[in-house]
Scaffold this motif. Structure first.
Motif, PDB file in Angstrom:
ATOM      1  N   THR A  69      42.997  15.208  18.707  1.00  0.00           N
ATOM      2  CA  THR A  69      43.635  15.442  17.526  1.00  0.00           C
ATOM      3  C   THR A  69      43.701  16.883  17.108  1.00  0.00           C
ATOM      4  O   THR A  69      42.956  17.711  17.808  1.00  0.00           O
ATOM      5  CB  THR A  69      43.244  14.443  16.364  1.00  0.00           C
ATOM      6  OG1 THR A  69      43.904  14.781  15.128  1.00  0.00           O
ATOM      7  CG2 THR A  69      41.773  15.159  16.091  1.00  0.00           C
ATOM      8  N   LYS A  70      44.507  17.376  16.371  1.00  0.00           N
ATOM      9  CA  LYS A  70      44.562  18.833  16.118  1.00  0.00           C
ATOM     10  C   LYS A  70      43.848  18.836  14.703  1.00  0.00           C
ATOM     11  O   LYS A  70      44.336  18.126  13.585  1.00  0.00           O
ATOM     12  CB  LYS A  70      45.910  19.393  15.810  1.00  0.00           C
ATOM     13  CG  LYS A  70      46.352  19.840  17.382  1.00  0.00           C
ATOM     14  CD  LYS A  70      47.464  20.769  17.225  1.00  0.00           C
ATOM     15  CE  LYS A  70      47.892  21.386  18.518  1.00  0.00           C
ATOM     16  NZ  LYS A  70      48.869  22.421  18.508  1.00  0.00           N
ATOM     17  N   ILE A  71      42.837  19.758  14.555  1.00  0.00           N
ATOM     18  CA  ILE A  71      42.242  19.696  13.095  1.00  0.00           C
ATOM     19  C   ILE A  71      42.417  21.184  12.804  1.00  0.00           C
ATOM     20  O   ILE A  71      41.972  22.163  13.463  1.00  0.00           O
ATOM     21  CB  ILE A  71      40.677  19.543  13.353  1.00  0.00           C
ATOM     22  CG1 ILE A  71      40.679  18.065  13.651  1.00  0.00           C
ATOM     23  CG2 ILE A  71      40.163  19.780  11.871  1.00  0.00           C
ATOM     24  CD1 ILE A  71      39.212  17.599  13.815  1.00  0.00           C
ATOM     25  N   ARG A  72      43.337  21.451  11.537  1.00  0.00           N
ATOM     26  CA  ARG A  72      43.558  22.861  11.230  1.00  0.00           C
ATOM     27  C   ARG A  72      44.193  23.502  12.442  1.00  0.00           C
ATOM     28  O   ARG A  72      43.837  24.866  12.473  1.00  0.00           O
ATOM     29  CB  ARG A  72      42.195  23.413  10.618  1.00  0.00           C
ATOM     30  CG  ARG A  72      41.729  22.929   9.572  1.00  0.00           C
ATOM     31  CD  ARG A  72      41.261  23.847   8.338  1.00  0.00           C
ATOM     32  NE  ARG A  72      40.973  23.108   7.156  1.00  0.00           N
ATOM     33  CZ  ARG A  72      40.236  23.454   6.206  1.00  0.00           C
ATOM     34  NH1 ARG A  72      39.982  24.692   6.232  1.00  0.00           N
ATOM     35  NH2 ARG A  72      39.896  22.828   5.156  1.00  0.00           N
ATOM     36  N   GLY A  73      44.967  23.130  13.171  1.00  0.00           N
ATOM     37  CA  GLY A  73      45.683  23.936  14.164  1.00  0.00           C
ATOM     38  C   GLY A  73      45.039  23.953  15.677  1.00  0.00           C
ATOM     39  O   GLY A  73      45.578  24.623  16.466  1.00  0.00           O
ATOM     40  N   VAL A  74      43.820  23.585  15.652  1.00  0.00           N
ATOM     41  CA  VAL A  74      43.039  23.422  16.914  1.00  0.00           C
ATOM     42  C   VAL A  74      42.922  22.284  17.457  1.00  0.00           C
ATOM     43  O   VAL A  74      42.454  21.064  16.625  1.00  0.00           O
ATOM     44  CB  VAL A  74      41.751  24.181  16.689  1.00  0.00           C
ATOM     45  CG1 VAL A  74      40.887  24.222  17.875  1.00  0.00           C
ATOM     46  CG2 VAL A  74      41.960  25.770  16.097  1.00  0.00           C
ATOM     47  N   GLU A  75      43.043  21.909  18.736  1.00  0.00           N
ATOM     48  CA  GLU A  75      42.866  20.882  19.272  1.00  0.00           C
ATOM     49  C   GLU A  75      41.448  20.381  19.558  1.00  0.00           C
ATOM     50  O   GLU A  75      40.804  21.310  19.975  1.00  0.00           O
ATOM     51  CB  GLU A  75      43.467  20.736  20.635  1.00  0.00           C
ATOM     52  CG  GLU A  75      43.589  19.226  21.097  1.00  0.00           C
ATOM     53  CD  GLU A  75      44.596  19.235  22.661  1.00  0.00           C
ATOM     54  OE1 GLU A  75      45.635  18.554  22.509  1.00  0.00           O
ATOM     55  OE2 GLU A  75      44.026  19.417  23.726  1.00  0.00           O
ATOM     56  N   SER A  76      41.162  19.078  19.180  1.00  0.00           N
ATOM     57  CA  SER A  76      39.838  18.536  19.346  1.00  0.00           C
ATOM     58  C   SER A  76      39.705  17.210  20.351  1.00  0.00           C
ATOM     59  O   SER A  76      40.738  16.477  19.918  1.00  0.00           O
ATOM     60  CB  SER A  76      38.951  18.088  18.241  1.00  0.00           C
ATOM     61  OG  SER A  76      37.685  17.718  18.080  1.00  0.00           O
TER      62      SER A  76
END
Length: 182
Positions: free
Chosen positions: A108-115
């Motif tokens: 998923t993306k969390i605040r624009g960063v992929e995790s």
């Protein structure tokens, strides 16, 4: 009555038999089973990982960006805990880890960063009530090892037996009796 397959496996050889197969065989020959419960099955997809890099998230005051080495594969994870640092060895829940039916780890993306995973606290793993931060393993913990290996006694299948079908069989009132029956 609940039968632990880990306990039964210490008494009789059940290697290669699926828990559902054992339950079906018991139902057909000995006592009605009510179901099979898998305990901590998610430990099979949570592995030990070394934090290679920990940085502040560019769009958050409390999140960190982590690069974690899980024994040769490096994962990028966004984390909300603050107690970890570069070099720590921690539990990493990989994509597909199901903590419950409604809580499955996915990319998923969390605040624009992929995790691509989640670092876990002891409470999230069900090991204690401590939710103060990520669980940190000793520095000599091997990388890429599933928690099902580290906490082997915490992963089990439990067969529930209908008590009414064994009331007349006192030899089946414990694990030893069912081991003999198997």
């Amino acid at each position: 009555m609940k039968l632990s397959l880990t306990m039964l496996g210490r008494l009789v050889d059940i290697d290669g038999l699926a828990s559902d197969d054992i339950a079906n065989r018991l139902t057909m020959s000995t006592a009605e089973t009510e179901g099979v419960e898998e305990l901590n099955a998610h430990f099979r997809t949570i592995v030990t990982a070394k934090l290679l890099d920990v940085q502040k998230h560019p769009d958050s005051d409390h999140l960190t960006l982590v690069k974690a080495d899980a024994g040769g594969t490096v994962y990028s994870v966004v984390c909300g805990a603050t107690n970890h640092k570069t070099g720590d060895i921690v539990p990493l829940a990989l994509e597909g880890t199901a903590f419950s039916k409604d809580f499955v780890i996915k990319k998923t993306k969390i605040r624009g960063v992929e995790s691509t995973g989640m670092l876990c606290s002891a409470r999230e793993l069900g090991l204690s009530e401590d939710h103060s931060g990520i669980l940190i393993f000793p520095a000599d913990t091997p990388l890429g090892v599933p928690l099902s290996t580290i906490f082997a006694d915490s992963v089990d299948s439990v067969i529930e037996i209908d008590n009414k079908s064994i009331t007349h069989r006192p030899d089946l009132w414990g694990h030893m009796g069912f081991a003999r029956e198997i």
